[in-house]
Design an enzyme around this catalytic site. Structure first.
Site, PDB file in Angstrom:
ATOM      1  N   ASP A   3      12.234   9.151 -15.555  1.00  0.00           N
ATOM      2  CA  ASP A   3      10.779   9.225 -15.648  1.00  0.00           C
ATOM      3  C   ASP A   3      10.429   9.490 -17.106  1.00  0.00           C
ATOM      4  OD1 ASP A   3       8.014   9.600 -14.903  1.00  0.00           O
ATOM      5  OD2 ASP A   3       8.334  11.755 -14.995  1.00  0.00           O
ATOM      6  N   SER A   4       9.155   9.338 -17.425  1.00  0.00           N
ATOM      7  CA  SER A   4       8.701   9.650 -18.779  1.00  0.00           C
ATOM      8  C   SER A   4       8.842  11.147 -19.081  1.00  0.00           C
ATOM      9  CB  SER A   4       7.235   9.245 -18.915  1.00  0.00           C
ATOM     10  OG  SER A   4       6.474   9.902 -17.916  1.00  0.00           O
ATOM     11  N   TYR A  35       3.959   8.061 -21.062  1.00  0.00           N
ATOM     12  CA  TYR A  35       4.108   6.606 -21.100  1.00  0.00           C
ATOM     13  C   TYR A  35       2.779   5.930 -20.719  1.00  0.00           C
ATOM     14  CZ  TYR A  35       9.304   6.663 -21.246  1.00  0.00           C
ATOM     15  OH  TYR A  35      10.626   6.823 -21.590  1.00  0.00           O
ATOM     16  N   GLY A  36       1.973   6.673 -19.988  1.00  0.00           N
ATOM     17  CA  GLY A  36       0.758   6.088 -19.405  1.00  0.00           C
ATOM     18  C   GLY A  36      -0.285   5.647 -20.410  1.00  0.00           C
ATOM     19  N   CYS A  66       8.934   6.591 -12.128  1.00  0.00           N
ATOM     20  CA  CYS A  66       7.738   6.688 -12.961  1.00  0.00           C
ATOM     21  C   CYS A  66       6.915   5.437 -12.662  1.00  0.00           C
ATOM     22  CB  CYS A  66       8.151   6.701 -14.432  1.00  0.00           C
ATOM     23  SG  CYS A  66       6.779   6.602 -15.601  1.00  0.00           S
ATOM     24  N   ASN A  67       5.653   5.646 -12.337  1.00  0.00           N
ATOM     25  CA  ASN A  67       4.813   4.489 -11.984  1.00  0.00           C
ATOM     26  C   ASN A  67       4.612   3.567 -13.176  1.00  0.00           C
ATOM     27  OD1 ASN A  67       3.198   4.941  -9.106  1.00  0.00           O
ATOM     28  ND2 ASN A  67       4.034   6.799 -10.000  1.00  0.00           N
ATOM     29  N   GLU A 145      -0.343  19.111 -15.502  1.00  0.00           N
ATOM     30  CA  GLU A 145       0.719  19.768 -16.283  1.00  0.00           C
ATOM     31  C   GLU A 145       0.294  21.171 -16.701  1.00  0.00           C
ATOM     32  OE1 GLU A 145       2.375  17.242 -19.320  1.00  0.00           O
ATOM     33  OE2 GLU A 145       3.260  15.955 -17.782  1.00  0.00           O
ATOM     34  N   CYS A 177       0.864   7.763  -9.318  1.00  0.00           N
ATOM     35  CA  CYS A 177       1.356   8.467 -10.502  1.00  0.00           C
ATOM     36  C   CYS A 177       2.218   9.617 -10.009  1.00  0.00           C
ATOM     37  CB  CYS A 177       0.174   8.988 -11.326  1.00  0.00           C
ATOM     38  SG  CYS A 177       0.657  10.039 -12.705  1.00  0.00           S
ATOM     39  N   THR A 178       3.313   9.852 -10.740  1.00  0.00           N
ATOM     40  CA  THR A 178       4.256  10.898 -10.328  1.00  0.00           C
ATOM     41  C   THR A 178       3.606  12.264 -10.144  1.00  0.00           C
ATOM     42  OG1 THR A 178       4.674  11.137 -12.691  1.00  0.00           O
ATOM     43  CG2 THR A 178       6.292   9.909 -11.394  1.00  0.00           C
ATOM     44  N   HIS A 179       2.546  12.525 -10.908  1.00  0.00           N
ATOM     45  CA  HIS A 179       1.952  13.859 -10.911  1.00  0.00           C
ATOM     46  C   HIS A 179       1.026  14.127  -9.716  1.00  0.00           C
ATOM     47  CE1 HIS A 179       3.460  13.657 -14.931  1.00  0.00           C
ATOM     48  NE2 HIS A 179       2.890  14.786 -15.329  1.00  0.00           N
TER      49      HIS A 179
END
Ligand code: DGL
Length: 265
Positions: A3-4, A35-36, A66-67, A145, A177-179
């Protein structure tokens, strides 16, 4: 998997829950995230470098957790290796198509993921008459985050992003999105019970299991470490943030330099 940064730990967590006998290596590119906000070329370059590092460990499967990297680099990585490679977009698209009843699907993600059109393409190539409504949500990654899950500002910003999708009549929303799985309670409260939420982390873990079974690669007993986390930068908050995403204490974290050589353990 890679992932990023640490967001992909939501995918690692889902895979760990499903596959108790697999030894997992997670790489988070914490030196170069996000990365987004980056271009396709840069995300492909970073992803390719990471995959070259992962290949030194002889994985049996690579998961792009990671999307944004899945949206931009999946095809490049697939062409580069001769083991199965899985991104998070297609499992999410399949799950959305199973969930929708009115054929109106919403997708949220980073600006890069949304601009790539990868979810729209994955959904409409499977079911062309599906209407897909997309919205980039660039403020959500930094808020999550920061740990602002239960914060009025988070609720307000999320409503701002998701409101227009609800106005379009979606009955399914892909958390692309991963988050975003960390914000599930906030999304649920905003969209209400009639809109299904698709968590691409969980869907991806299910597909990883299916793929390993199908290829007779599922491990019957754990060989090697259960889980190893490698990052490209150990910033001050990393451990705290990472345990929030993984939902448990983080095991040992290894740090590598820009040449992917280990600098600390
Ligand atoms: N991991 C990224 C994703 O799922 C979010 C964080 C970033 O922008 O790097 O798109």
């Amino acid at each position: 998997m890679f992932d990023s940064g640490i967001g992909g730990l939501t995918v690692l967590k889902a895979v760990m829950e499903r596959l108790p006998n697999e030894s997992l290596l997670y790489f988070g590119d914490t030196a170069r995230l996000p990365y987004g906000t980056k271009s396709r070329e840069t995300v492909i370059r970073f992803s390719t470098e990471i995959v070259n590092f992962l290949l030194t460990r002889n994985p049996k499967i690579i998961v792009i957790a990671c999307n944004t990297a899945s949206a931009y680099a999946l095809e490049t990585i697939k062409a580069m290796v001769d083991i199965p490679v899985l991104g998070v977009i297609e499992p999410g698209a399949d799950a959305a198509l199973r969930a929708t009843r009115n054929n109106k699907v919403g997708v949220i993600g980073t600006r890069a993921t949304i601009l790539s059109g990868a979810y729209v393409e994955a959904i409409q190539s499977r079911k062309p008459d599906t209407k897909v409504f997309s919205k980039a949500c660039p403020l959500l990654v930094p808020i999550i985050e920061e740990g602002w899950i239960d914060h009025p500002v988070t609720r307000q910003i999320t409503e701002h992003y998701v409101g227009p999708l609800l106005d379009c009549g979606i009955d399914t929303l892909i958390l692309g999105c991963t988050h975003y799985p960390l914000l599930k309670p906030v999304f649920s409260a905003i969209v209400g019970p009639d809109v299904s939420l698709v968590d691409s982390a969980e869907e991806t873990a299910a597909v990883v299991e299916g793929l390993l079974k199908q290829k007779h690669l599922l491990s019957k007993a754990l060989r090697g470490p259960r889980c190893e986390i490698v990052v490209s930068d150990m910033h001050l908050n990393l451990r705290i943030q990472a345990s929030r995403f993984l939902g448990t204490e983080i095991p040992r974290i290894t740090v590598v330099n820009s040449e992917f050589q280990e600098i600390t353990g």
